[in-house]
Design a protein around this motif. Structure first.
Motif, PDB file in Angstrom:
ATOM      1  N   TYR A   1     -15.636 114.115  94.790  1.00 23.50           N
ATOM      2  CA  TYR A   1     -15.306 114.237  96.206  1.00 23.50           C
ATOM      3  C   TYR A   1     -16.551 114.032  97.086  1.00 23.50           C
ATOM      4  O   TYR A   1     -16.505 113.354  98.121  1.00 23.50           O
ATOM      5  CB  TYR A   1     -14.713 115.612  96.495  1.00 23.50           C
ATOM      6  N   GLN A   2     -17.667 114.612  96.675  1.00 26.54           N
ATOM      7  CA  GLN A   2     -18.897 114.481  97.457  1.00 26.54           C
ATOM      8  C   GLN A   2     -19.358 113.033  97.531  1.00 26.54           C
ATOM      9  O   GLN A   2     -19.794 112.554  98.589  1.00 26.54           O
ATOM     10  CB  GLN A   2     -19.991 115.356  96.836  1.00 26.54           C
ATOM     11  N   GLN A   3     -19.268 112.325  96.414  1.00 29.52           N
ATOM     12  CA  GLN A   3     -19.666 110.920  96.389  1.00 29.52           C
ATOM     13  C   GLN A   3     -18.787 110.091  97.319  1.00 29.52           C
ATOM     14  O   GLN A   3     -19.259 109.217  98.049  1.00 29.52           O
ATOM     15  CB  GLN A   3     -19.571 110.390  94.951  1.00 29.52           C
TER      16      GLN A   3
ATOM     17  N   VAL B   1     -22.662  97.199 101.146  1.00 28.97           N
ATOM     18  CA  VAL B   1     -22.114  96.712  99.880  1.00 28.97           C
ATOM     19  C   VAL B   1     -23.117  96.910  98.757  1.00 28.97           C
ATOM     20  O   VAL B   1     -22.784  97.326  97.645  1.00 28.97           O
ATOM     21  CB  VAL B   1     -21.723  95.222 100.008  1.00 28.97           C
ATOM     22  N   ALA B   2     -24.410  96.642  99.050  1.00 28.36           N
ATOM     23  CA  ALA B   2     -25.434  96.822  98.018  1.00 28.36           C
ATOM     24  C   ALA B   2     -25.547  98.281  97.612  1.00 28.36           C
ATOM     25  O   ALA B   2     -25.625  98.614  96.439  1.00 28.36           O
ATOM     26  CB  ALA B   2     -26.784  96.316  98.546  1.00 28.36           C
ATOM     27  N   LEU B   3     -25.530  99.186  98.624  1.00 27.09           N
ATOM     28  CA  LEU B   3     -25.609 100.611  98.319  1.00 27.09           C
ATOM     29  C   LEU B   3     -24.419 101.057  97.503  1.00 27.09           C
ATOM     30  O   LEU B   3     -24.545 101.822  96.558  1.00 27.09           O
ATOM     31  CB  LEU B   3     -25.684 101.407  99.635  1.00 27.09           C
ATOM     32  N   TRP B   4     -23.229 100.569  97.880  1.00 28.59           N
ATOM     33  CA  TRP B   4     -22.010 100.936  97.147  1.00 28.59           C
ATOM     34  C   TRP B   4     -22.089 100.468  95.691  1.00 28.59           C
ATOM     35  O   TRP B   4     -21.773 101.170  94.754  1.00 28.59           O
ATOM     36  CB  TRP B   4     -20.827 100.302  97.859  1.00 28.59           C
ATOM     37  N   ALA B   5     -22.587  99.235  95.519  1.00 29.92           N
ATOM     38  CA  ALA B   5     -22.646  98.674  94.162  1.00 29.92           C
ATOM     39  C   ALA B   5     -23.643  99.430  93.298  1.00 29.92           C
ATOM     40  O   ALA B   5     -23.453  99.575  92.094  1.00 29.92           O
ATOM     41  CB  ALA B   5     -23.026  97.196  94.237  1.00 29.92           C
ATOM     42  N   LEU B   6     -24.745  99.931  93.921  1.00 28.98           N
ATOM     43  CA  LEU B   6     -25.780 100.609  93.144  1.00 28.98           C
ATOM     44  C   LEU B   6     -25.520 102.101  92.996  1.00 28.98           C
ATOM     45  O   LEU B   6     -26.214 102.773  92.247  1.00 28.98           O
ATOM     46  CB  LEU B   6     -27.141 100.412  93.833  1.00 28.98           C
ATOM     47  N   ALA B   7     -24.525 102.636  93.743  1.00 28.77           N
ATOM     48  CA  ALA B   7     -24.241 104.072  93.651  1.00 28.77           C
ATOM     49  C   ALA B   7     -23.745 104.398  92.253  1.00 28.77           C
ATOM     50  O   ALA B   7     -23.142 103.575  91.581  1.00 28.77           O
ATOM     51  CB  ALA B   7     -23.197 104.477  94.689  1.00 28.77           C
ATOM     52  N   PRO B   8     -23.984 105.630  91.764  1.00 27.31           N
ATOM     53  CA  PRO B   8     -23.505 106.002  90.430  1.00 27.31           C
ATOM     54  C   PRO B   8     -22.025 105.780  90.331  1.00 27.31           C
ATOM     55  O   PRO B   8     -21.300 105.931  91.293  1.00 27.31           O
ATOM     56  CB  PRO B   8     -23.837 107.500  90.366  1.00 27.31           C
TER      57      PRO B   8
ATOM     58  N   ARG C   1     -14.805 108.106  94.032  1.00 24.94           N
ATOM     59  CA  ARG C   1     -14.417 107.742  95.372  1.00 24.94           C
ATOM     60  C   ARG C   1     -13.508 108.884  95.802  1.00 24.94           C
ATOM     61  O   ARG C   1     -12.358 108.861  95.472  1.00 24.94           O
ATOM     62  CB  ARG C   1     -13.663 106.410  95.366  1.00 24.94           C
ATOM     63  N   PRO C   2     -13.910 110.069  96.550  1.00 22.24           N
ATOM     64  CA  PRO C   2     -13.252 111.363  96.524  1.00 22.24           C
ATOM     65  C   PRO C   2     -11.980 111.542  97.261  1.00 22.24           C
ATOM     66  O   PRO C   2     -11.410 110.687  97.809  1.00 22.24           O
ATOM     67  CB  PRO C   2     -14.251 112.291  97.127  1.00 22.24           C
TER      68      PRO C   2
ATOM     69  N   SER D   1     -31.931 114.193  99.504  1.00 21.84           N
ATOM     70  CA  SER D   1     -30.817 114.715  98.726  1.00 21.84           C
ATOM     71  C   SER D   1     -29.587 113.817  98.759  1.00 21.84           C
ATOM     72  O   SER D   1     -28.758 113.867  97.861  1.00 21.84           O
ATOM     73  CB  SER D   1     -30.436 116.114  99.213  1.00 21.84           C
ATOM     74  N   SER D   2     -29.440 112.977  99.797  1.00 20.71           N
ATOM     75  CA  SER D   2     -28.313 112.035  99.832  1.00 20.71           C
ATOM     76  C   SER D   2     -28.650 110.882 100.760  1.00 20.71           C
ATOM     77  O   SER D   2     -29.486 111.018 101.659  1.00 20.71           O
ATOM     78  CB  SER D   2     -27.018 112.723 100.291  1.00 20.71           C
ATOM     79  N   LYS D   3     -27.995 109.745 100.519  1.00 18.18           N
ATOM     80  CA  LYS D   3     -28.229 108.545 101.314  1.00 18.18           C
ATOM     81  C   LYS D   3     -26.904 108.012 101.837  1.00 18.18           C
ATOM     82  O   LYS D   3     -25.879 108.119 101.185  1.00 18.18           O
ATOM     83  CB  LYS D   3     -28.906 107.467 100.464  1.00 18.18           C
TER      84      LYS D   3
END
Length: 357
Positions: free
Chosen positions: A120-122, A186-193, A197-198, A267-269
């Motif tokens: 959910y947090q992600q 899009v780049a950030l989404w692709a590189l996120a763990p 998708r909460p 702590s988050s981006k």
């Protein structure tokens, strides 16, 4: 009663956030694909089986729907039953989305619950803001620059002929900037763990999940004015009431006999910002006052802080709070709005540089 509660501060109007909750296609982009059955008696199904914290698809029954403020559902998944409520609360900077799940029947293992909360947090902290930016960009009618008055945002009034040329140039610049933001997103989404998708939500168990003509249309796109103090912004994390410094904070951090240290961590981006965390430690034998000064990029602004009062002058944001007890530490977090890479350019407590920067 076991529950999970996650919230996120979003720089978008409630109507746009509601679209992300009620439109099946949009839900599939930031949380999980939605299957809408043809039978009138069957409810929607969320394809959550491959998400962390979920063991199977979720069958959904809509309990309450009050656009654009509240959506309540009952979820059935792997022999468990829970009630999920999505609440949209307007704020000065946009709105706050709170997702709360209460387990009514069955049980979660500790690992399953932890993974579910992180999922959910992600979603609320990374994927949903990216999709909301995408929805906002789609609302801008760049082709209207060929008409008198220049490009229009839905609900806007045309400018006069005298400013049409300037308007076209200005909107061309905005288009380039927005495109760059989308590419970064899009780049950030692709590189996120490959986490989540909460906890999204759905609309009525009808053939479509769109919110309908009265509540699904997003409001006009308008870039929020750049705040310098007091506005709220937060990736998904427990809520806290921010406090704003009424008077300038002390210019020194501790008595000469005590040398404080500080550790910084991002702590988050997010696409248009980030959250920083600072831990101030007092190795001395007496309590000590403290002041942390964080230097930001030129276009960045602190919009919220938890655990400290703050003020910003130019690129420098100054934080202070209750004294650090002897041999102890205090931690505060702060949210930043900006387009530069996440993290400050410098951080110090008194004259000592923070580690981790």
């Amino acid at each position: 009663m076991i529950e999970i509660e996650v919230d996120g501060e979003l720089f978008h109007p409630p109507t746009r956030v509601w679209q992300a909750l009620a439109d099946a296609e949009v839900v599939g982009r930031w949380f999980a694909d939605v299957e809408v059955p043809s039978g009138a008696l069957a409810g929607p199904r969320l394809s959550t089986g491959n998400l962390p914290g979920f063991e199977a698809a979720v069958d959904v029954t809509v309990l309450d729907r009050q656009p654009p403020r509240r959506l309540a559902m009952r979820w059935h998944e792997a022999g468990r039953r829970s009630e999920v409520t999505c609440t949209v609360t307007p704020t000065s900077a946009g709105c706050r989305l709170t997702v709360r799940e209460v387990l009514e029947y069955g049980a979660w293992s500790t690992t399953l619950r932890t993974d579910r909360e992180r999922c959910y947090q992600q979603a609320l902290g990374v994927r949903l803001p990216a999709i909301l930016d995408w929805l906002a960009f789609r609302e801008v009618d760049l082709r209207a620059g060929d008409a008198v008055g220049g490009p229009q945002v839905p609900g806007g009034a045309p400018a006069g002929p005298a400013v049409a040329a300037r308007s076209r140039r200005r909107w061309a610049t905005i288009a380039v900037a927005a495109a760059g933001t989308l590419v970064a997103g899009v780049a950030l989404w692709a590189l996120a763990p490959a986490d989540p998708r909460p906890a999204g939500a759905l609309a009525d168990p009808a053939p479509t999940l769109s919110a309908g003509p009265s509540d699904a249309r997003p409001s006009a796109v308008s870039a929020p004015s750049r705040p310098t103090t007091g506005a709220t912004s937060r990736a998904a994390r427990p809520r806290a009431t921010p406090t704003k410094s009424a008077t300038p904070s002390p210019s020194v951090s501790a008595s000469p006999a005590v040398r404080l240290t500080a550790r910084y961590e991002t702590s988050s981006k997010r696409i248009l910002g980030w959250t920083g965390e600072v831990e101030v430690t007092n190795p001395g034998a007496t309590s000590a006052a403290w002041t942390v000064v964080v230097t930001l990029a030129r276009d960045a602004a602190v919009v919220d802080a938890d655990g400290a009062t703050w003020r910003q002058e130019g690129a420098e944001a100054t934080f202070s709070g209750p004294p650090v007890p002897a041999g102890g530490s205090v931690t505060f977090t702060f949210d930043v709005r900006g387009t530069q890479p996440a993290g400050p350019e410098a951080c110090r407590v008194g004259e000592a540089a923070c580690t981790g920067v």
